[in-house]
Design a protein around this motif. Structure first.
Motif, PDB file in Angstrom:
ATOM      1  N   MET A   1       0.847  -1.185   0.000  1.00 38.94           N
ATOM      2  CA  MET A   1       0.000   0.000   0.000  1.00 38.94           C
ATOM      3  C   MET A   1       0.886   1.240   0.000  1.00 38.94           C
ATOM      4  O   MET A   1       1.899   1.286   0.705  1.00 38.94           O
ATOM      5  CB  MET A   1      -0.918   0.016   1.226  1.00 38.94           C
ATOM      6  CG  MET A   1      -1.739  -1.248   1.397  1.00 38.94           C
ATOM      7  SD  MET A   1      -2.935  -1.112   2.736  1.00 38.94           S
ATOM      8  CE  MET A   1      -4.198  -0.124   1.952  1.00 38.94           C
ATOM      9  N   SER A   2       0.536   2.234  -0.791  1.00 38.49           N
ATOM     10  CA  SER A   2       1.318   3.461  -0.871  1.00 38.49           C
ATOM     11  C   SER A   2       0.386   4.662  -0.828  1.00 38.49           C
ATOM     12  O   SER A   2      -0.652   4.677  -1.508  1.00 38.49           O
ATOM     13  CB  SER A   2       2.136   3.473  -2.165  1.00 38.49           C
ATOM     14  OG  SER A   2       3.027   4.574  -2.185  1.00 38.49           O
ATOM     15  N   PHE A   3       0.747   5.645  -0.021  1.00 39.64           N
ATOM     16  CA  PHE A   3      -0.084   6.829   0.162  1.00 39.64           C
ATOM     17  C   PHE A   3       0.747   8.087  -0.081  1.00 39.64           C
ATOM     18  O   PHE A   3       1.948   8.123   0.211  1.00 39.64           O
ATOM     19  CB  PHE A   3      -0.677   6.856   1.576  1.00 39.64           C
ATOM     20  CG  PHE A   3      -1.520   5.655   1.882  1.00 39.64           C
ATOM     21  CD1 PHE A   3      -2.880   5.660   1.595  1.00 39.64           C
ATOM     22  CD2 PHE A   3      -0.962   4.515   2.429  1.00 39.64           C
ATOM     23  CE1 PHE A   3      -3.665   4.556   1.863  1.00 39.64           C
ATOM     24  CE2 PHE A   3      -1.734   3.397   2.701  1.00 39.64           C
ATOM     25  CZ  PHE A   3      -3.101   3.417   2.407  1.00 39.64           C
ATOM     26  N   HIS A   4       0.090   9.102  -0.613  1.00 45.04           N
ATOM     27  CA  HIS A   4       0.776  10.351  -0.930  1.00 45.04           C
ATOM     28  C   HIS A   4      -0.070  11.522  -0.417  1.00 45.04           C
ATOM     29  O   HIS A   4      -1.294  11.505  -0.519  1.00 45.04           O
ATOM     30  CB  HIS A   4       0.983  10.479  -2.441  1.00 45.04           C
ATOM     31  CG  HIS A   4       1.655   9.283  -3.050  1.00 45.04           C
ATOM     32  ND1 HIS A   4       3.020   9.124  -3.083  1.00 45.04           N
ATOM     33  CD2 HIS A   4       1.132   8.163  -3.607  1.00 45.04           C
ATOM     34  CE1 HIS A   4       3.313   7.970  -3.647  1.00 45.04           C
ATOM     35  NE2 HIS A   4       2.185   7.371  -3.980  1.00 45.04           N
ATOM     36  N   GLU A   5       0.595  12.506   0.122  1.00 43.50           N
ATOM     37  CA  GLU A   5      -0.098  13.692   0.646  1.00 43.50           C
ATOM     38  C   GLU A   5       0.554  14.953   0.085  1.00 43.50           C
ATOM     39  O   GLU A   5       1.780  15.112   0.133  1.00 43.50           O
ATOM     40  CB  GLU A   5      -0.039  13.700   2.176  1.00 43.50           C
ATOM     41  CG  GLU A   5      -0.639  14.915   2.852  1.00 43.50           C
ATOM     42  CD  GLU A   5      -2.140  15.044   2.689  1.00 43.50           C
ATOM     43  OE1 GLU A   5      -2.695  14.486   1.723  1.00 43.50           O
ATOM     44  OE2 GLU A   5      -2.763  15.720   3.518  1.00 43.50           O
ATOM     45  N   LYS A   6      -0.264  15.840  -0.452  1.00 41.48           N
ATOM     46  CA  LYS A   6       0.247  17.072  -1.044  1.00 41.48           C
ATOM     47  C   LYS A   6       0.836  17.990   0.017  1.00 41.48           C
ATOM     48  O   LYS A   6       0.564  17.847   1.223  1.00 41.48           O
ATOM     49  CB  LYS A   6      -0.874  17.791  -1.802  1.00 41.48           C
ATOM     50  CG  LYS A   6      -2.016  18.253  -0.916  1.00 41.48           C
ATOM     51  CD  LYS A   6      -3.110  18.911  -1.746  1.00 41.48           C
ATOM     52  CE  LYS A   6      -4.260  19.388  -0.851  1.00 41.48           C
ATOM     53  NZ  LYS A   6      -5.338  20.017  -1.636  1.00 41.48           N
ATOM     54  N   LEU A   7       1.626  18.944  -0.428  1.00 36.68           N
ATOM     55  CA  LEU A   7       2.249  19.906   0.481  1.00 36.68           C
ATOM     56  C   LEU A   7       1.197  20.767   1.178  1.00 36.68           C
ATOM     57  O   LEU A   7       0.152  21.071   0.593  1.00 36.68           O
ATOM     58  CB  LEU A   7       3.193  20.827  -0.286  1.00 36.68           C
ATOM     59  CG  LEU A   7       4.521  20.257  -0.777  1.00 36.68           C
ATOM     60  CD1 LEU A   7       5.197  21.271  -1.688  1.00 36.68           C
ATOM     61  CD2 LEU A   7       5.425  19.901   0.393  1.00 36.68           C
ATOM     62  N   PRO A   8       1.470  21.188   2.413  1.00 33.23           N
ATOM     63  CA  PRO A   8       0.578  22.149   3.069  1.00 33.23           C
ATOM     64  C   PRO A   8       0.528  23.442   2.262  1.00 33.23           C
ATOM     65  O   PRO A   8       1.509  23.818   1.603  1.00 33.23           O
ATOM     66  CB  PRO A   8       1.242  22.373   4.431  1.00 33.23           C
ATOM     67  CG  PRO A   8       2.174  21.239   4.619  1.00 33.23           C
ATOM     68  CD  PRO A   8       2.601  20.804   3.266  1.00 33.23           C
ATOM     69  N   ALA A   9      -0.595  24.136   2.316  1.00 32.32           N
ATOM     70  CA  ALA A   9      -0.786  25.355   1.520  1.00 32.32           C
ATOM     71  C   ALA A   9       0.281  26.407   1.816  1.00 32.32           C
ATOM     72  O   ALA A   9       0.758  27.096   0.904  1.00 32.32           O
ATOM     73  CB  ALA A   9      -2.182  25.923   1.782  1.00 32.32           C
ATOM     74  N   THR A  10       0.686  26.530   3.085  1.00 34.94           N
ATOM     75  CA  THR A  10       1.676  27.555   3.448  1.00 34.94           C
ATOM     76  C   THR A  10       3.022  27.300   2.783  1.00 34.94           C
ATOM     77  O   THR A  10       3.685  28.239   2.327  1.00 34.94           O
ATOM     78  CB  THR A  10       1.863  27.607   4.977  1.00 34.94           C
ATOM     79  OG1 THR A  10       2.147  26.270   5.451  1.00 34.94           O
ATOM     80  CG2 THR A  10       0.624  28.134   5.670  1.00 34.94           C
ATOM     81  N   LEU A  11       3.428  26.031   2.705  1.00 35.84           N
ATOM     82  CA  LEU A  11       4.709  25.708   2.078  1.00 35.84           C
ATOM     83  C   LEU A  11       4.604  25.853   0.562  1.00 35.84           C
ATOM     84  O   LEU A  11       5.536  26.334  -0.091  1.00 35.84           O
ATOM     85  CB  LEU A  11       5.145  24.294   2.454  1.00 35.84           C
ATOM     86  CG  LEU A  11       6.503  23.827   1.914  1.00 35.84           C
ATOM     87  CD1 LEU A  11       7.595  24.845   2.202  1.00 35.84           C
ATOM     88  CD2 LEU A  11       6.865  22.467   2.497  1.00 35.84           C
ATOM     89  N   GLU A  12       3.474  25.485  -0.010  1.00 37.01           N
ATOM     90  CA  GLU A  12       3.264  25.650  -1.441  1.00 37.01           C
ATOM     91  C   GLU A  12       3.314  27.123  -1.828  1.00 37.01           C
ATOM     92  O   GLU A  12       3.892  27.504  -2.855  1.00 37.01           O
ATOM     93  CB  GLU A  12       1.920  25.045  -1.843  1.00 37.01           C
ATOM     94  CG  GLU A  12       1.737  24.840  -3.340  1.00 37.01           C
ATOM     95  CD  GLU A  12       2.711  23.850  -3.954  1.00 37.01           C
ATOM     96  OE1 GLU A  12       3.650  24.325  -4.631  1.00 37.01           O
ATOM     97  OE2 GLU A  12       2.538  22.640  -3.769  1.00 37.01           O
TER      98      GLU A  12
END
Length: 303
Positions: free
Chosen positions: A282-293
């Motif tokens: 199983m592999s999961f991905h999470e986008k960057l927090p808005a502040t860092l983006e």
């Protein structure tokens, strides 16, 4: 209460017993080791000693530290960003600023407080303070964690971590321009002898390996992906500082003049493992927090 022991090695000759105890016990400070000695929890060759005792090769150190009194952890109705959940595991994205588990200074508002409200059952392997917690990330690091909902799942996940079979990728914004596109930092980590509240690359520390890849370059900063081969305390933060590229916003290992990010720009973006019940990868991905983006967008505009 569990008795532990250590035989002094040749390269530890002449070390003070309190200093050596702090080195052996990753979670202990030198002052804690001195308190253990004062309370007669520590013996060398079967005899009680003082904190200034100088160790010699072959000495056998034994210590028997009483278990801390259990603290009552309350369930709290704190919103959780859950990516996946079944009867064995739960994948959660921890926000920056949230402590993973309670401690003396953080008995509420932690991920564990939130998990206890959300879940009826969590593994008990790590006790009442860290139910279900298989691995941790720092308070100001955001991103993915796997939580075990029973002891069987916890044991198998912990075994995968130990055997380096869990995929853990982080995204980080670091100071300076890294000259090469790929790199591996293989440097042992232990307590910083000059500051017991910090970790550092030290001789005799625990083996630590971090791989990195440059994703984007800016004026004075580099955006990288880091892959953990081991999981030492503050590993990426310490390793990037060690090669001269500390993480932006890091109050402990970074420079004073840095971006105003309220904590290190470090995000656990990818987590992969074999499911403890089904055997499925199983592999999961999470986008960057808005502040860092947003900060990355600002840096792009300045290039």
């Amino acid at each position: 209460m569990t008795e532990q022991s250590h035989q002094v090695e040749a390269n530890e000759k002449g070390l003070r017993i309190d200093k050596l105890l702090a080195k052996i016990n990753d979670d202990a400070s030198r002052s804690q080791a001195q308190q253990w000695i004062e309370n007669d929890y520590v013996m060398v060759n079967g005899e009680h000693i003082k904190s200034n005792f100088k160790c010699q090769p072959g000495d056998v150190i034994t210590w028997n530290i009483p278990d801390p009194k259990p603290l009552k952890v309350e369930a709290e109705n704190i919103p959780l960003h859950i990516l996946y959940e079944d009867s064995d595991v739960l994948i959660v994205s921890k926000p920056k600023g949230m402590v993973v588990h309670p401690s003396a200074g953080h008995m509420s508002g932690t991920l564990v407080n939130a998990l206890l409200y959300h879940c009826q059952d969590l593994s008990g392997i790590n006790g009442t303070i860290r139910p279900g917690i298989v691995h941790r990330i720092d308070k100001d690091t955001s991103g993915l964690l796997v939580v075990a909902k029973n002891d069987h799942a916890h044991a198998l996940l912990a075994s995968q971590l130990k055997d380096k079979k869990v995929e853990r990728k982080y995204l980080a914004l670091v100071h300076g321009s890294i000259s090469h596109e790929y790199g591996t930092i293989d440097a042992p980590i232990g307590r910083d002898p000059k500051d017991r509240q910090k970790m550092a690359v030290v001789e005799g520390g625990r083996a630590a390996v971090t791989h990195f890849e440059v994703k984007e370059k800016f004026d004075g900063f580099t955006f990288v992906q880091c892959v953990l081969e081991t999981g030492r305390t503050h590993q990426i933060r310490v390793h990037m500082h060690y090669i001269g590229h500390p993480i932006a916003g890091d109050p402990k290992y970074g420079p004073r003049k840095t971006l105003d990010l309220e904590g290190q720009a470090l995000h656990a973006s990818t987590l992969g493992f074999t499911h403890p019940a089904t055997g499925e990868w199983m592999s999961f991905h999470e986008k960057l927090p808005a502040t860092l983006e947003e900060e990355l967008d600002n840096l792009r505009k300045m290039c």
